[in-house]
Design an enzyme around this catalytic site. Structure first.
Site, PDB file in Angstrom:
ATOM      1  N   HIS A 175      22.328 -29.401  92.434  1.00 10.74           N
ATOM      2  CA  HIS A 175      23.657 -29.949  92.680  1.00 10.74           C
ATOM      3  C   HIS A 175      23.619 -31.437  92.388  1.00 10.74           C
ATOM      4  O   HIS A 175      23.028 -32.201  93.145  1.00 10.74           O
ATOM      5  CB  HIS A 175      24.075 -29.693  94.126  1.00 10.74           C
TER       6      HIS A 175
ATOM      7  N   ASP B 279      25.516 -34.702  91.996  1.00 10.53           N
ATOM      8  CA  ASP B 279      26.739 -35.468  92.225  1.00 10.53           C
ATOM      9  C   ASP B 279      26.977 -36.460  91.094  1.00 10.53           C
ATOM     10  O   ASP B 279      26.089 -37.237  90.753  1.00 10.53           O
ATOM     11  CB  ASP B 279      26.640 -36.232  93.546  1.00 10.53           C
TER      12      ASP B 279
ATOM     13  N   ASP C 277      30.179 -27.822  97.045  1.00 11.87           N
ATOM     14  CA  ASP C 277      30.057 -28.981  97.933  1.00 11.87           C
ATOM     15  C   ASP C 277      31.370 -29.561  98.434  1.00 11.87           C
ATOM     16  O   ASP C 277      31.385 -30.161  99.504  1.00 11.87           O
ATOM     17  CB  ASP C 277      29.238 -30.074  97.231  1.00 11.87           C
TER      18      ASP C 277
ATOM     19  N   HIS D 208      33.860 -35.169  93.698  1.00 12.15           N
ATOM     20  CA  HIS D 208      34.151 -35.042  95.125  1.00 12.15           C
ATOM     21  C   HIS D 208      33.516 -36.124  95.992  1.00 12.15           C
ATOM     22  O   HIS D 208      33.660 -36.074  97.206  1.00 12.15           O
ATOM     23  CB  HIS D 208      33.770 -33.640  95.626  1.00 12.15           C
TER      24      HIS D 208
END
Lengths: 928, 928
Positions: free
Chosen positions: A52, A54, A176, A427
Site C-alpha cells: 500500500h 501512499d 485505506d 486519501h
C-alpha cells in the site's frame, strides 16, 4: 474487436490469451482458473501479496518514490517495484497486485526495455495484476467527482497504453480511505470494475456484518441510474489490509520466519501451520463461500519482497502438504480478481446496500470525521485548481488548437496540472491528513501545474482574441493587490459556469472585487438595481441574521447564524485517550462555546451589492452579501488565527438555526454529486449505539447540504469540502477550521496546527457559504447550477493598456447554451486529432420536476469552432469502449429485479442523458 | 598441479582461469586487472560492498540466519545472501565479499543446484569473493590459538571443497574485533593470506598513523619465526567498516538516495558527486598510493542489496562521467584483494610493526578492556570444551577408527562440537559481549556438541579397552555429585597433557575431588610424601600469603595476594558519560576497594595435598593448594554472587604484590602462544597520552602472564582468558569477575549482570590460577607444559561395577613421549583414510636454553596404532599445499633483509620444528 486496444497497442490482438482469471481482451473471458490450484471441496485461502503505497503522507510523493527521507519513514517505492518484479520471475505461482499508477509510472519510465518486456509478460500472464489503477487511491470524503474521474482516467490510460487489456484493472481497491462514499462506488461501477474491496468501516457495522455474514454485499450506488449501472459488488477485507496476526514477513515486521531446517535451532513449521489453519478456519466462519482472502502486505511493504515470498512459498508448501493427511484447507497465491471470480461462481445472493459507509469509527470515541474539514486552505486551493484545470486549461487547450501548447508565449501543457491534481486526490492529500511539509508539496505541485497551464491559456487566448498582448495572472488576487489592476487595464473573464464563454471588459473599476464577483459584475451591465430574489433581516440587538425570505416564492424562515468552537479533546479523559487530530474529531463536550453572542456590524450598500460586515472576535468575522440580481445569500467568513493561548484545541463551526422542521434529518451530497439523507444517531443498516453525540453525527459535505420540511428547503453550497451535521431540529452546522494541539495516533505524528511564514500566528482561512431558500420541489433548480458555478469559478487575466481594435471581445465555444440539466463535465485533448468529452445529467431522478428527466444533445451541434468528425462512446474512465464493457452480474438478496439497460439514442449524433448519467465520448474533431 | 584442488573438486583443473585479480589455481597468477576499470593516472576509489554478519550477538547465530526475533534486531542472513546473489547477476561490474562461512554454509545447503551453479560462476568470475572465510570472524583478545586454527580450518575447508581455489580467501578481514592480537596476524600469515584489513584501533594510534601515512603497514607477527613467515601486510580501513558519511544506502540507513530523474523533485546528482569527490580527495591525503578503499556496507546490511547497488551504480556512473570534463577521480567496484594487489604493485616500502594493537580505545575514557574478563564462566566453559574437542573427541575418533562414529553406543560425531566451538570463537561469543540469551545459546551448543562427542568417546573406548560397559560422563562433576561415583565404580582418565594416554583406575576414593585433581591422584600412586618443589608462607595476622619459595632453585620472593574490586563507572561523571559494560572497563577511581584486609583461614593437610582455605567475604573465598609433587601453587578462587545492594557495579580482581623489581613491565601471552612485553603507560609505536591509568594498562591474558627481574620470574597460568595489568612495581593483577549495572553503549543493550535460575542472586564463578616461581632462563620449561596441561585438562568417565578381566587398563596412542618442545596440536580425522596432523614447537626462540631450539620428529614413528602411509604438508589452515603457497612479498621501511626460508628436513618422514613453528600435515593412515 477491441478498438482501443488496437489503437494503443496495435501489436496486441484480441486473440492473445492473458494468463489470468478474468475478462481480458475484447470481451474474451479467459478461464485460466482451472490451472490455478483451487480445490472446490476445500476451504481455499487466497493469499494476496500487495503493498500500500501512499501517494504522499509522511513524506512527499517523490520522497516516497525514491526512498528519500527514510529518517521520517522507511519507504522507497522504486525498490518495491524492483524487488517484486525480481521475485515474481523466480516462481510462476507467485502473484502481486499493484495499485498506484502515480508511482508505477515513475518507475516504468526508468526501466530498460528488457525489464519493460519482462513486466509486460508478467502482466500478460496475470502474475502482476493492476487493481484500482488510478493515479492514486483517492480520498472518498473530501474529493469532487470530477477530479476523481480525472485521476482515474490518467492512471488507467497509462495502463491501457502500456499493457493493453491485460493491464486493465477489474477490481477497485480502496483499502485505506477512511469511510466510503456512495458516489465512488457508482463511479467504479461505471468505470467497468467488477467489484470493490476495502478495509475500513465502522467497527459496529463490521461486527454486525460478521454476525450476518454480510461482509460481502452488493452496493446499489445510485438512486437515479438504472440498475445494475451503478451496482458494485463490495467486499470487506478481513484484516483491514494487513496480514493475519503472526504472518507478517515484511522487513518491517517481527513475526517469526518459517524455520524449516531441522539442523538449525527452533524448527517451527508445525507451529506455523497450526496457527495458520486456526486463523483460516476462524475467518471462514464469517464469510459466505469456501473461498477466503488474506491480504499479505501493508504500507510500503515488499521493498524486499524476498522475505515475503520465501516464507509464503514455504507456508503454501507446508499447509498444502497436510492435504495428504486429510486436511481440507488449500492455500494459493491469488489476486482480488481471482478471488472475486470465485465469489461470482458461487452464484449466491448478496445483501443489498443503498446508503454509504460514513462516518467511519474504529472505536467508540474514535470517529474519523475531523478530516472532512482538516486543512481548509488546502481543500480550497485544490478546488480552485480543479476549476482552473477542468475548464480553463483543458478547454482552452482544445479550442485554441496546437498553438495552445506551443505558441507566442512558449510551451505549455495541461499534463503537469493534471498530474498535480491527480496526486492531490490521494486519501492523505486533499483529506488534510498528511504532514505539513507534504501538504506544502501538494500545494507547490498545484502551483507549478498552474504555471504550465498559464502558458496554454495565454497562447490559446492570443489566438481566440486575435491579441497577443501579454497576460497577467494574479494568482493571489483575493489576498493581495495585483499591480496591473491599479493601472488602466483590460481583463478577460474566462467563465467556467457558462462553458467556454470568454469576455473582455474594462477592469479598472473592479479591482477591489475578488475573483468570484466578476461574473456578477458582468451581469450587472445588463440589469436591474433592486433586490429581486432574496431578502434578509438582522437582529438589531445582536447584529446576527434573523430571517431569510425568497421574494419570488414568498417564503420566509427564521434564520439565526453564529460561530462556535468545540473544545478538542486532549485525550486525557476517562472514557478514552483519543484526542482530536488530523483524522479524528472528538469534542470534549457536546456543547460548543460561542465566540460572541453579538456581532459588531457595518453596512455597505451599493447599486450592485448590499453587505453587512460582522465582527465576532479579532479572529472571526463575516461579510453577509446580497447581490441585487442573485438568488443566493453569500456568507463570506474569515476565521483565524485560531487562538491557542489557553492551550485548548479548537474546532470552529458556524451554525444556522432555522424554523424548518427537520425531524433530525438533513442531506449531504456525495463527492459533489448525488445527495443522501442523513438522520441523527441513526445508520440505515444496523442498530447504532451512539457514543459520540457530535462527532458521530458528522458527515462530509463536498458541495452542498440542505435541511427541509414540506414547505421550506434551505440549501447551503460550500466552496470546498467540509464536515457538517444537524444536531438540533432545524439546525445545520458546518465545521470551518480546526487548530489542534495533539496528534491523534493514526500515524501522521503531528498535531494539526497550521502555521506558515505568511501566517506565523496561525492559518487564517476565508471562504463562502451560499444560501438559497426554495420550495423543496424546485430547490435543485437553484442549487445544482449554483454548485457548479462555485466549483468552476471564472478566471481573470489582465492586459496592460488599451486593447487594439482587432481584439475579439467576446467568444463562446458552444453553438448554444446547453440545457440546464446538462453539464459539460470534460472537454480535453486526448491526442492529436481527438478530444475526450463527458456530458452529464446533473439532476437526480427525484429532485426537480423540471429538470429530472432525460435530455438529448446533438454532439455535432455542440461546438462553435470544432467540427466533430466521429464519436465513440467509452466507459466513464475512458479505458474501454462502452459496448465492450462486460461486468459480472450479481444477484441481490431482495426480490427486486434490476431493470435492463436500454439505450434509446435517436441517432449517432444525438445522445440522451438520463438523471445523474454521465456519458463519455472520444470525438474525432477538426478546428474550423 | 594443485592436488587438493583436484582431490576435492576433480572437475576443476588448474588451467581454469578465475576471473579475479589475485593468485588462483596451482600458483597461476591470473591478471584480470587490466579488465578492471582502474586508471593509473587517477585517484582510484575501490568501493567494496560488504556485510558484517555477527555469528551471534544480540540474537543467536540461527536467529540471525533466519531473520528470527527481528524485534531485537532486524537481521536475516538468509535474505542477505539471496539478495546479493540476485543483484550480482544483474550487473557484471558489481562485486561483493562474504566473510562468515558459518552463515554461508547454512545458506548454501538450502539452495537449488541451479542457484549453486550460479554462485559458483560468480565466485569463479571474482564477482563474489570470500574474504577471511573462517567459520566466524574470531575474537582476538580472548581466544586460544588452537581453537582459532580449528575454526578457520572448518570454514576454509568448506570453501575449498565447494568452490576450489577460486573460493580460497587471500585477505584476512577482521574489521570488527576490538583490538588485534599479534598471534592472529602470525596465524593469518601462515594460512597464506596476502594481507589483513581491520577497522578498530586506538584513536591516538589512528591519528598518529594518519599523520604519518602509516595506516598501511607490514606487521612482523612473530619474534621467533623466520621472516617473512609471519609477516602480514595490514591495512587500516578509513571508516571502521562503514561507508563514508552520507553514503550509506542500506535499508537501515537514511542517507539520501541518488535522485537522478530531472522530472521529479529534489534532483541531487550534482550534490552527491560533489560530496563524494570531497571525501575521496580528503581520504587520499592520509594514505600512500593513488588507490583508496571504501567499505560500502555494515552490520547485517545488504538484506535488500538492490538499494545499495542501484545507488552505487549511479554513483560510479556520475562520478566517472566527470572524467570527460577533466576529473581525475575514478570509482570502481572492487574487493579487498583487488585493492591489495594495487598496493602491492605500487612497490613502496611500508612501516614495520612488531607489537600488537591492544588495548583498543575509541576515546579518552573508552578502553575496551572489560571484555577480556566479561562472562568468566562462559570463557571457562569454552576452554574446557576446547580441551575435550581437541584431544579427547578428535583423537579418540582417529584412534578408535570408524567404530568411533558408529559403534555399540550409537552414532556420534565430532562435527557438532567442532561447529559449536567454531561459533564460540566469534568476537561476540567467547568475548562475553553478547546478550545473555545468546551467551546461553553458545553454551547450549557446546553442551550439545559434547553429547555427540560422548558417543564417539564411548564407542572408541569400547574398542580400545575391549570393554563395552556403559560409560557415564559427569559433566558437572565439579559442582555436583555424580551418582555413579558414590557406588563402587571404575573410571577412565583420558589424559590430555600426555597425548592419548588412557588409564583405568578405581575411583571410589576420589569422589570428592574435582576433575583436574585426578591426574595428580594417578601420580600419587607412584610417589613421595613431602614437599619437593615449592613452599608458601602465610601471614598469621592476616591469613594472607606472605612468601613463595622454589626449593629446587632456592629462590624466595615476598608474595602477598588479596582480592579487590573497582567501582565501575556509572557514566555520570564529568569527564565522560562512559560507564563500564560488557566491552568497556572504566573504574571510577584508580584505587580498588579491598574486600577484606584479612582472611579467615582453615588448613587441611593430607599426604597428597596441603590446603589453606581462605574466606574473605561471603562472596569471595579461595583455596591455596599445594600438591606434594607439584611445581605450581594453585589458587582456586571463588567469587560471587557479587553484591550490588549498594547499587555499585563491581569489577573484581586479585592482585599479587611481590618483591620482584618489574620496572613497570610485565608480560602477557598472545592467544595462548607467543609472549609480548607490556610496559605501563606506554605504547611502542606512538607517544601515549594516558587518560585511564587503570583500564588503559589492561591487556588480555589468554593462558599466562608473568613479571620478572634478573633473579625471579613469577608466572601465573590462568584457566581461561582474563584481563590483567601491572599497575605497581612488582605487582600483577588479574580481573576475575565483573557485575555491572549499566550498558556501555556499544550496542549490546544490556548491563553485564549475569543471573540464572541456578544463580538467582548472581553468577558464582570458580577458577584457578597456577603460580610458578623460577629463574627467568628456565621459567618457560615450567610454564609452557603447565599451560598446555591447563588448556587440555583430562576427562573422567565412569563405569559401574567391576571391570571384566579382558579390560585393557592402560593405553597410549603414541609410540613414545614427544620431546618437551613439541606439542601435538591437532590429530583429527580428515576423511575416510586421512587424518590431519599439526605439530608445533611450543617455545619462543629466546625463552628456554634447553627447549628453544629446533627439534625433529619422525612422522612414521609417532603413533602406536596407526601406520602412516603418506604425508603431505599443508599451510596452517589446511586449505593449500605448503609448497604451493605463494604470498605477496612486501618491503619494510627498515633496512633489515628478511632471511630466506630454509627447510632442512632430514627425510620424508623426519620433520624439524623450529621455535614457535606449527607444521600441518595430511597423513594417509591405516589402523594397525
Amino acid at each position: 474487436i477491441n478498438a482501443i486496444c488496437q489503437l494503443q497497442r496495435p501489436e496486441f490482438s484480441h486473440t492473445s490469451i492473458c494468463n489470468r482469471c478474468h475478462e481480458c481482451c475484447g470481451g474474451l473471458r479467459v478461464l485460466y482458473w482451472p490451472q490455478l490450484p483451487n480445490k472446490p471441496d476445500m476451504l481455499n485461502v487466497h493469499l494476496v501479496p500487495h503493498t500500500h503505497d501512499d501517494v504522499g503522507w509522511l513524506k512527499t510523493v517523490d520522497q516516497y518514490y525514491y526512498g528519500d527521507r527514510n529518517d521520517i519513514q522507511h519507504a522507497g517505492v522504486q525498490y518495491i517495484l524492483d524487488s517484486v518484479v525480481d521475485q515474481l520471475i523466480k516462481n510462476p505461482d507467485r502473484r502481486f497486485i499493484y495499485v498506484e499508477t502515480a508511482f508505477f509510472y515513475r518507475w516504468w519510465k526508468q526501466q530498460s526495455s528488457a525489464t519493460q518486456q519482462t513486466v509486460k509478460q508478467l502482466v500478460d500472464e496475470g502474475r502482476l495484476e493492476f487493481v484500482n489503477g488510478g493515479w492514486c487511491m483517492s480520498d472518498e470524503a473530501t474529493t469532487h467527482y470530477s477530479a476523481v474521474i480525472d485521476q482515474m482516467t490518467i492512471g488507467l490510460r497509462f495502463l491501457n497504453e502500456t499493457f493493453g487489456p491485460c493491464g486493465r484493472p477489474r477490481v477497485a481497491w480502496h483499502i485505506d480511505p477512511f469511510g466510503h462514499a456512495r458516489e465512488h462506488a457508482s463511479m467504479f461501477a461505471q468505470m467497468g470494475y467488477d467489484g470493490l474491496f476495502f478495509g475500513r468501516l465502522d467497527y459496529q457495522d463490521r461486527a454486525h456484518r460478521m454476525r450476518e455474514k454480510e461482509q460481502e454485499l452488493l452496493w446499489r450506488a445510485s438512486d437515479s441510474l438504472t440498475p445494475p449501472m451503478a451496482d458494485l459488488f463490495t467486499g470487506i477485507l478481513p484484516n483491514g489490509y494487513n496480514p493475519p496476526e503472526g504472518f507478517c514477513w515484511d522487513q518491517f515486521c517481527d513475526d517469526p520466519p518459517i524455520r524449516d531446517d531441522p539442523d538449525l535451532e527452533d524448527y517451527n513449521v508445525d507451529d506455523v501451520v497450526k496457527r495458520f489453519l486456526a486463523i483460516a478456519k476462524n475467518q471462514a466462519t464469517v464469510y459466505k463461500t469456501n473461498h477466503i482472502i488474506m491480504t499479505m502486505g501493508s504500507d510500503f511493504q515488499y521493498e524486499n519482497a524476498n522475505l515475503w515470498y520465501k516464507n509464503l512459498d514455504k507456508l503454501i508448501h507446508y499447509v498444502n502438504a497436510l492435504q495428504a493427511k486429510g486436511s481440507k484447507v488449500n492455500v494459493l497465491y491469488s489476486t482480488p480478481s481471482c478471488y472475486l471470480q470465485e465469489l461470482h461462481r458461487a452464484n449466491l445472493t448478496w445483501a443489498l446496500k443503498t446508503d454509504d459507509f460514513f462516518p467511519y469509527a474504529d472505536d467508540a470515541h474514535d470517529f474519523w470525521t475531523g478530516y472532512f474539514t482538516s486543512r481548509p486552505a488546502l481543500k480550497r486551493y485544490e478546488r480552485i485548481s480543479n476549476g482552473n484545470l477542468q475548464v480553463i486549461c483543458n478547454q482552452l487547450e482544445v479550442l485554441g488548437g496546437p498553438v495552445s501548447r506551443k505558441g507566442p508565449f512558449g510551451e505549455g501543457d495541461s499534463q503537469t496540472m493534471k498530474k498535480a491534481m491527480a496526486v492531490a486526490q490521494h486519501h492523505d492529500a486533499v483529506s488534510g491528513t498528511e504532514k505539513q511539509h507534504v501538504a506544502n508539496d501538494y500545494a507547490r505541485k498545484l502551483a507549478e501545474g498552474w504555471q504550465h497551464c498559464q502558458v496554454v491559456v495565454s497562447n490559446s487566448l492570443a489566438g481566440l482574441s486575435s491579441s497577443s498582448a501579454e497576460r497577467i495572472y494574479c494568482d493571489n488576487l483575493n489576498v493581495s493587490v495585483c499591480p496591473l489592476t491599479e493601472t488602466r487595464s483590460y481583463c478577460s473573464i474566462i467563465n467556467n459556469t457558462d462553458p467556454m464563454h470568454l469576455v473582455h471588459v474594462n477592469c479598472t473599476c473592479m479591482c477591489f472585487l475578488n475573483i468570484i464577483h466578476m461574473t456578477k459584475y458582468r451581469k450587472l451591465n445588463i440589469c436591474v438595481y433592486v433586490l429581486q430574489f432574496l431578502q434578509v433581516t438582522f437582529d438589531p440587538d445582536t447584529g446576527l441574521l434573523s430571517s431569510l425570505s425568497n421574494l419570488e416564492t414568498k417564503q420566509t424562515i427564521k434564520l439565526t447564524q453564529n460561530f462556535y468552537w468545540y473544545n478538542a479533546s486532549d485525550g486525557k479523559n476517562m472514557d478514552s485517550s483519543q484526542p482530536s487530530g488530523a483524522y479524528i474529531f472528538r469534542p470534549n463536550s457536546s456543547t460548543p462555546f460561542g465566540i460572541s453572542r453579538t456581532a459588531k456590524t457595518e453596512t455597505v450598500q451599493t447599486s450592485v451589492v448590499q453587505e453587512v460586515r460582522q465582527w465576532f472576535a479579532p479572529w472571526v468575522s463575516q461579510v453577509v452579501r446580497l447581490y441585487t440580481d442573485s438568488r443566493t445569500l453569500e456568507l463570506e467568513w474569515t476565521v483565524g488565527p485560531v487562538p491557542i493561548d489557553d492551550h485548548l484545541g479548537k474546532e470552529v463551526i458556524t451554525r444556522l438555526d432555522t424554523s424548518i422542521k427537520t425531524s433530525e434529518i438533513f442531506y449531504t451530497d456525495s463527492n459533489g454529486r448525488e445527495v443522501l439523507q442523513r438522520r441523527k444517531d441513526f445508520r440505515p443498516t444496523w442498530q447504532l449505539k451512539q457514543s459520540e453525540p457530535i462527532a458521530g453525527n458528522y458527515y462530509p459535505i463536498n458541495s452542498r447540504a440542505f435541511i427541509k420540511d414540506d414547505e421550506d428547503q434551505l440549501t447551503v453550497v460550500t466552496d470546498r469540502s467540509q464536515g457538517g451535521a444537524s444536531i438540533q431540529n432545524g439546525s445545520l452546522e458546518i465545521m470551518l477550521h480546526r487548530r489542534l494541539l495533539y496528534d491523534d495516533f493514526r500515524g501522521v505524528g503531528e498535531p494539526l496546527n497550521e502555521i506558515s511564514s505568511i501566517f506565523p500566528e496561525g492559518l487564517v482561512v476565508r471562504g463562502r457559504l451560499l444560501l438559497s431558500l426554495d420550495r423543496p420541489p424546485t430547490a435543485a433548480d437553484t442549487h445544482r447550477p449554483l454548485a457548479q458555478q462555485v466549483v468552476l469559478q471564472p478566471l481573470l487575466t489582465f492586459t496592460d493598456g488599451e486593447l487594439n481594435s482587432n481584439t475579439r471581445l467576446e467568444f463562446s465555444g458552444l453553438q448554444a447554451a446547453l440545457p440546464p440539466a446538462v453539464h459539460l463535465l470534460t472537454l480535453t485533448q486526448w491526442d492529436k486529432d481527438k478530444v475526450l468529452l463527458r456530458l452529464e445529467h446533473q439532476f437526480q431522478s427525484w429532485e426537480s420536476k423540471r429538470n429530472s428527466k432525460p435530455v438529448t444533445v446533438n454532439l455535432q451541434k455542440l461546438f462553435s469552432t470544432l467540427d466533430v468528425l466521429g464519436a465513440s462512446e467509452l466507459n466513464l474512465s475512458a479505458n474501454q469502449w462502452k459496448d465492450e464493457m462486460s461486468r459480472f452480474d450479481w444477484t441481490p438478496q431482495t426480490d427486486e429485479k434490476p431493470l435492463l439497460k436500454t439505450f434509446e439514442d435517436h441517432s449517432d449524433w444525438e445522445v440522451t442523458l438520463r438523471p445523474m448519467e454521465i456519458r463519455t465520448f472520444l470525438l474525432r474533431v477538426r478546428l474550423r
